[in-house]
Design an enzyme around this catalytic site. Sequence first.
Site, PDB file in Angstrom:
ATOM      1  N   SER A 159       0.802  -1.228   0.000  1.00 50.86           N
ATOM      2  CA  SER A 159       0.000   0.000   0.000  1.00 50.86           C
ATOM      3  C   SER A 159       0.832   1.273   0.000  1.00 50.86           C
ATOM      4  CB  SER A 159      -0.964  -0.043   1.182  1.00 50.86           C
ATOM      5  OG  SER A 159      -1.855   1.020   1.103  1.00 50.86           O
ATOM      6  N   HIS A 160       0.694   2.069   1.049  1.00 50.37           N
ATOM      7  CA  HIS A 160       1.356   3.366   1.124  1.00 50.37           C
ATOM      8  C   HIS A 160       2.784   3.270   1.645  1.00 50.37           C
ATOM      9  CE1 HIS A 160      -0.559   2.159   4.739  1.00 50.37           C
ATOM     10  NE2 HIS A 160       0.301   2.881   5.423  1.00 50.37           N
ATOM     11  N   ASP A 187      -2.704   6.399  -3.179  1.00 48.28           N
ATOM     12  CA  ASP A 187      -1.550   5.730  -2.570  1.00 48.28           C
ATOM     13  C   ASP A 187      -0.963   4.661  -3.490  1.00 48.28           C
ATOM     14  OD1 ASP A 187      -3.590   3.865  -2.355  1.00 48.28           O
ATOM     15  OD2 ASP A 187      -2.866   3.076  -0.447  1.00 48.28           O
ATOM     16  N   ASP A 212      -1.217   1.432  -3.911  1.00 50.42           N
ATOM     17  CA  ASP A 212      -2.075   0.451  -4.578  1.00 50.42           C
ATOM     18  C   ASP A 212      -3.420   1.023  -5.015  1.00 50.42           C
ATOM     19  OD1 ASP A 212      -2.741   0.687  -1.854  1.00 50.42           O
ATOM     20  OD2 ASP A 212      -3.664  -1.288  -1.824  1.00 50.42           O
ATOM     21  N   ASP A 269      -5.968   2.477  -3.396  1.00 52.51           N
ATOM     22  CA  ASP A 269      -7.229   2.392  -2.654  1.00 52.51           C
ATOM     23  C   ASP A 269      -7.466   3.593  -1.733  1.00 52.51           C
ATOM     24  OD1 ASP A 269      -5.277   1.636  -0.864  1.00 52.51           O
ATOM     25  OD2 ASP A 269      -6.239  -0.255  -0.268  1.00 52.51           O
ATOM     26  N   ARG A 270      -6.444   4.421  -1.532  1.00 50.20           N
ATOM     27  CA  ARG A 270      -6.641   5.609  -0.689  1.00 50.20           C
ATOM     28  C   ARG A 270      -6.782   6.858  -1.549  1.00 50.20           C
ATOM     29  NH1 ARG A 270      -3.042   5.255   4.753  1.00 50.20           N
ATOM     30  NH2 ARG A 270      -3.417   3.046   5.169  1.00 50.20           N
ATOM     31  N   LYS A 323     -11.563  -0.293  -0.511  1.00 50.69           N
ATOM     32  CA  LYS A 323     -11.658   1.148  -0.647  1.00 50.69           C
ATOM     33  C   LYS A 323     -11.100   1.525  -2.015  1.00 50.69           C
ATOM     34  CE  LYS A 323      -7.554   1.827   2.280  1.00 50.69           C
ATOM     35  NZ  LYS A 323      -7.316   0.590   3.023  1.00 50.69           N
TER      36      LYS A 323
HETATM   37  C1  VG1 Z   1      -3.912   1.256   8.258  1.00 48.25           C
HETATM   38  C2  VG1 Z   1      -5.098   2.171   8.425  1.00 48.25           C
HETATM   39  C3  VG1 Z   1      -6.381   1.421   8.142  1.00 48.25           C
HETATM   40  C4  VG1 Z   1      -6.314   0.789   6.739  1.00 48.25           C
HETATM   41  C5  VG1 Z   1      -5.077  -0.071   6.635  1.00 48.25           C
HETATM   42  C6  VG1 Z   1      -4.894  -0.632   5.240  1.00 48.25           C
HETATM   43  O1  VG1 Z   1      -3.983   0.204   9.194  1.00 48.25           O
HETATM   44  O2  VG1 Z   1      -5.133   2.709   9.719  1.00 48.25           O
HETATM   45  O3  VG1 Z   1      -7.466   2.302   8.249  1.00 48.25           O
HETATM   46  O4  VG1 Z   1      -7.445  -0.015   6.508  1.00 48.25           O
HETATM   47  O5  VG1 Z   1      -3.914   0.697   6.947  1.00 48.25           O
HETATM   48  O6  VG1 Z   1      -4.878   0.387   4.278  1.00 48.25           O
HETATM   49  P1  VG1 Z   1      -3.140   0.216  10.578  1.00 48.25           P
HETATM   50  O7  VG1 Z   1      -3.428  -1.104  11.214  1.00 48.25           O
HETATM   51  O8  VG1 Z   1      -1.724   0.435  10.206  1.00 48.25           O
HETATM   52  O9  VG1 Z   1      -3.664   1.378  11.365  1.00 48.25           O
HETATM   53  V1  VG1 Z   1      -3.884   0.241   2.944  1.00 48.25           V
HETATM   54  O10 VG1 Z   1      -4.217   1.500   1.869  1.00 48.25           O
HETATM   55  O11 VG1 Z   1      -2.436   0.219   3.707  1.00 48.25           O
HETATM   56  O12 VG1 Z   1      -4.277  -1.247   2.308  1.00 48.25           O
HETATM   57 CO    CO Z   2      -3.568   1.241   0.019  1.00 52.68          CO
END
Ligand code: VG1
Ligand code: CO
Length: 543
Positions: A113-114, A277, A279, A281-282, A376
């Site tokens: 992801s990010h 981000d 991937d 989704d954000r 998302k």
């Molecule tokens: C984080 C965010 C959460 C999100 C998750 C995956 O998780 O807080 O809201 O669903 O990342 O998003 P955590 O456990 O680090 O707080 V992504 O865009 O990284 O798939």
């Molecule tokens: Co993401």
Amino acid sequence: MDMLTIETQPIDGQKPGTSGLRKKTRTFMEPHYLENFVESIWAGIGGVAGKTLVLGGDGRYFSPEAAQVILRMAAASGAARVIVGRNALLSTPAASNLIRKRGTDGGIILSASHNPGGPDEDFGVKFNNANGGPAAEDVTGRIFDATKTITSYKIVEAQDVDLSDLGEHKLGDMVVEVVDPVADYADLMEELFDFDAIRELISNGFTMRFDAMHAVTGPYAKAILEGRLGAAGGTVVNAEPKPDFAGGHPDPNPIWAKELVSAMSGDDTPDFGAASDGDGDRNMIMGPDLYVTPSDSLAVLAANAHLAPAYERGLAGVARSMPTSRALDVVAARKGMECFETPTGWKFFGNLLDAGRITLCGEESAGTGSDHVREKDGLWAVLLWLNILARTGKGVRELVHDHWAEYGRNFYTRHDFEGVDADRATEMFDDLRSRLDGLAGQEVAGRRIEEANEFSYEDPVDGSVARQQGLRVMFEGGGRIVYRLSGTGTVGATLRVYLEDVGEGSDAKDRDAQEALDDIRRAAHEIARIEHYTGRTEPDVRA
Ligand code: VG1
Ligand code: CO
């Protein structure tokens, strides 16, 4: 083609977190590491024989190699077909869409992801179910159990499949179907939104900037915003996906998307700014000199979604993750909709979406989505914003200020303390947990505590229970603190402190959120003894 059975041993720590298994790339590249986890996925889903899967990801370093390993392992265990995005690229929402549209048995998404990408950064593997959503806790639990008992895995010996070549390829008896990663997703967006209205808005001079942050959404945003909607060439910047995201953090918030923030500041800014981000989704939404917090964005979208064709008959209900601000609840109450509060992580929305209890949902971490997929969806949020702006004729600032005037404003921020010692962080939570019951009635930083508890969630659809999902302290008058430890980090622990307060009257419009939340912030430090346990007084990120 030779089929090999390779002996292996369990590897510690392969427990999927908030969103799949995320580790340092070099960890994933160690002998058997990826293979053990993939074989455990097969075990956790009752075998892959005869099944069809989707495969793709955000294109980060090690993705091409990982995709070939997964294909060879799927072939060895008898999978019928794997649908792969060209060059193993698929944004997370596009993968979710393909899983659903093609009626497959699920899919594997390669992404962290990010988190930054590269040999010294992060990699990740996530399994999604046939509904297109992240595997629920029972499945990830079975996968984790399998990682603890694994003794061997199966893999075929074969040349790499040419994943740049669209069409069907054979790997033993298995079909590898390479598809355009963008087309089906772009078609879906065109079905959901009023593209004519957005086209007209743009042809009347409305300008925007979409920052793909060198990650996966570049090709999607170019095809949709510049291609189908007619935005000027160059509207999408940093549009070419790079294996290391050009050395950046593809995390759309004011800290990491500085380039967008500066483009949206001062004179001559575009009318609308957005970023996504790694991937896809954000999302991050900006107007001229205005950052829209994800919690506000979610509330604004819920209040106005009916202006998009897909939602014109209204929303069945809405949901937010627990730490997300309660601005959404105000909209839901006003509109007479049910509003659910779930633990952090998209997997908890799946049952509510599948059961038709909610249409729209989101998280404070810049994730918003609807029942169109089971992830998302960053570009979806951007397009819904554009659809609403086109149909209301308002600018971003006017829309947000009108929203606050109508529903009130919830001041909101999240403070992250990264790379904290994991044992100390656990001690901090144990300590606070043991004191929670005695907090009600106490006054801290001038605020009286009304209630304090630990969040657990009983899924209203299947009755499953998720415990220990965050410690929360509620103040008289509507203020709130939530403490959580991240489940996506790869180094030490990340402490997340979520601060919220309810704005009053005219005060609401112009106040700076950090300033408005300062007494809640002080209370948060005092109550949890953050400095004592972490040695830190200042967060790394204020989102
Ligand atoms: C984080 C965010 C959460 C999100 C998750 C995956 O998780 O807080 O809201 O669903 O990342 O998003 P955590 O456990 O680090 O707080 V992504 O865009 O990284 O798939
Ligand atoms: Co993401």
